[in-house]
Design a protein around this motif. Structure first.
Motif, mmCIF file in Angstrom:
data_model
loop_
_atom_site.group_PDB
_atom_site.id
_atom_site.type_symbol
_atom_site.label_atom_id
_atom_site.label_comp_id
_atom_site.label_asym_id
_atom_site.label_seq_id
_atom_site.Cartn_x
_atom_site.Cartn_y
_atom_site.Cartn_z
ATOM 1 N N GLY A 1 4.690 0.523 1.883
ATOM 2 C CA GLY A 1 3.567 0.710 2.786
ATOM 3 C C GLY A 1 2.586 -0.449 2.792
ATOM 4 N N CYS A 2 1.652 -0.399 3.745
ATOM 5 C CA CYS A 2 0.657 -1.469 3.905
ATOM 6 C C CYS A 2 -0.436 -1.312 2.848
ATOM 7 C CB CYS A 2 0.048 -1.416 5.297
ATOM 8 S SG CYS A 2 1.230 -1.332 6.653
ATOM 9 N N ASP A 3 -0.154 -1.811 1.643
ATOM 10 C CA ASP A 3 -1.077 -1.578 0.531
ATOM 11 C C ASP A 3 -1.434 -2.852 -0.232
ATOM 12 O OD1 ASP A 3 1.301 -2.104 -0.765
ATOM 13 O OD2 ASP A 3 1.212 -0.353 -2.089
ATOM 14 N N GLY A 4 -1.141 -4.015 0.353
ATOM 15 C CA GLY A 4 -1.495 -5.274 -0.293
ATOM 16 C C GLY A 4 -0.671 -5.600 -1.522
ATOM 17 N N CYS B 1 -7.816 -5.376 -0.046
ATOM 18 C CA CYS B 1 -6.977 -6.532 0.294
ATOM 19 C C CYS B 1 -5.996 -6.166 1.399
ATOM 20 C CB CYS B 1 -6.234 -7.015 -0.940
ATOM 21 S SG CYS B 1 -7.310 -7.618 -2.257
ATOM 22 N N ALA B 2 -5.530 -4.922 1.404
ATOM 23 C CA ALA B 2 -4.608 -4.464 2.438
ATOM 24 C C ALA B 2 -5.254 -4.542 3.816
ATOM 25 C CB ALA B 2 -4.156 -3.035 2.140
ATOM 26 N N ASP B 3 -6.509 -4.137 3.912
ATOM 27 C CA ASP B 3 -7.221 -4.230 5.186
ATOM 28 C C ASP B 3 -7.490 -5.678 5.567
ATOM 29 O OD1 ASP B 3 -7.353 -1.578 5.961
ATOM 30 O OD2 ASP B 3 -9.301 -1.215 5.015
ATOM 31 N N ARG C 1 -6.169 1.529 1.184
ATOM 32 C CA ARG C 1 -6.460 1.257 -0.224
ATOM 33 C C ARG C 1 -5.350 0.380 -0.781
ATOM 34 N NH1 ARG C 1 -11.036 3.433 -2.899
ATOM 35 N NH2 ARG C 1 -9.734 4.219 -4.594
ATOM 36 N N ASP C 2 -5.654 -0.353 -1.821
ATOM 37 C CA ASP C 2 -4.681 -1.261 -2.429
ATOM 38 C C ASP C 2 -3.782 -0.518 -3.408
ATOM 39 O OD1 ASP C 2 -5.674 -3.545 -1.095
ATOM 40 O OD2 ASP C 2 -7.293 -3.723 -2.558
ATOM 41 N N GLY C 3 -2.493 -0.842 -3.363
ATOM 42 C CA GLY C 3 -1.535 -0.209 -4.251
ATOM 43 C C GLY C 3 -1.611 -0.732 -5.672
#
Length: 325
Positions: free
Chosen positions: A71-74, A119-121, A146-148
């Motif tokens: 997923g988009c989580d940086g 960071c993901a955003d 949110r960041d993973g």
């Protein structure tokens, strides 16, 4: 369980459900917590991408590789440690660029409002603003990711579409992320910008079936030019080739024109001609730049929602290259 305990448990469950339904991405998520965040990102991109337009493709690719793995989580931004080899050091990711660009933007955001913007955003917004800056489409980027906490080198090997994948494999990997055949063809249009290393096509040029042959699905004249002028031997790992020759810094329809001529650089590009459905979608995109831009924007917003972490999941990293200790 007593009546009072039962109702207390029921209330807790309802609150949890309500919280999860409200913890979604939304436009302007940082309007109150960090109102200048998106402006800071846009201004930095607008100041620097015109001087290095090739970085726009790199940043878009970075966002794509992030979203398709957990997923988009940086997680693609995290450095390896002594105890863990991270995504960025996985074979499909070793040619990724733009990490320093994201780190610089993160430092600017942290100076404005520490511990607020993920960071993901930042990666999602930077990718969008970079493409817009070089004249490409604009798309909405709802925020609140949110960041993973996990970044493993093994994951990209099974999650990312590869240059040698056929259409069936590509559709499976896109489908695993809630994307359909239209998204696949439309997002492949991003190959209108950027470059690739000769190593990604060396087998296609020099040893397609293990007999020293060239992939017959590749236009023979184009193959000869590649072997004569660019990738002069199968062991070339440094030379770069434009994905869309003569137009690799311009976001336009030329990629699809190349694919139709059997001049898509990757086997995965050529695979788009192996189905009447995908051929039809290419024909639709070629009808107008405005239509392609609109479809690309829709698919990018859809991609940016892949398995996002929201609410209390993950964390807001202080530095994009490392999880908080």
């Amino acid at each position: 369980m007593g009546r009072q305990s039962y109702f207390k448990a029921l209330i807790i469950c309802l609150m949890a459900l309500l919280g999860s339904s409200q913890a979604q991405l939304q436009l302007g998520f940082y309007a109150k917590s960090c109102p200048n965040a998106e402006k800071i990102i846009f201004n930095y991109v607008a100041d620097h991408i015109p001087n290095a337009p090739s970085l726009a493709a790199a940043l878009l690719r970075l966002h794509f590789h992030d979203c398709f793995v957990n997923g988009c989580d940086g997680s693609v931004l995290v450095n390896s440690t002594q105890n863990n080899q991270a995504e960025k050091d996985s074979i499909p990711n070793v040619t990724l660029r733009g990490f320093g660009f994201i780190d610089t933007i993160k430092s600017l955001i942290e100076a404005e409002c520490p511990g607020v913007v993920s960071c993901a955003d930042i990666l999602a917004l930077t990718a969008r603003d970079s493409i817009q800056t070089i004249g490409g489409p604009y798309w909405n980027v709802p925020t609140g990711r949110r960041d993973g906490l996990i970044s493993r080198a093994a994951d990209p090997l099974v999650s990312l579409p590869a240059p040698f994948h056929n259409l069936t494999v590509q559709l499976t990997l896109f489908g695993n992320n809630g994307l359909d055949v239209n998204d696949l063809v439309v997002l492949a249009g991003a190959h209108t910008i950027g470059v690739a290393h000769c190593s990604t096509i060396s087998t296609r040029l020099y040893n397609f079936t293990g007999k020293g042959d060239t992939d017959p699905s590749l236009d023979s004249e184009y193959a000869t030019n590649l072997k004569t002028l660019k990738c002069k031997n199968i062991n070339d790992v440094t030379t770069l080739v434009e994905l869309d020759p003569g137009s690799h810094d311009t976001f336009d329809l030329d990629y699809y024109k190349q694919v139709v001529k059997r001049r898509g650089l990757f086997q995965s590009d050529a695979a788009l001609l192996t189905s009447s459905t995908t051929r039809s979608i290419i024909t639709t995109q070629l009808q107008s730049t405005e239509g392609f831009f609109a479809q690309f924007a829709k698919s990018m917003e859809k991609m940016g929602r892949i398995k996002v972490k929201v609410g209390t999941e993950g964390e807001i990293r202080k530095q994009c290259a490392r999880v908080n200790s």
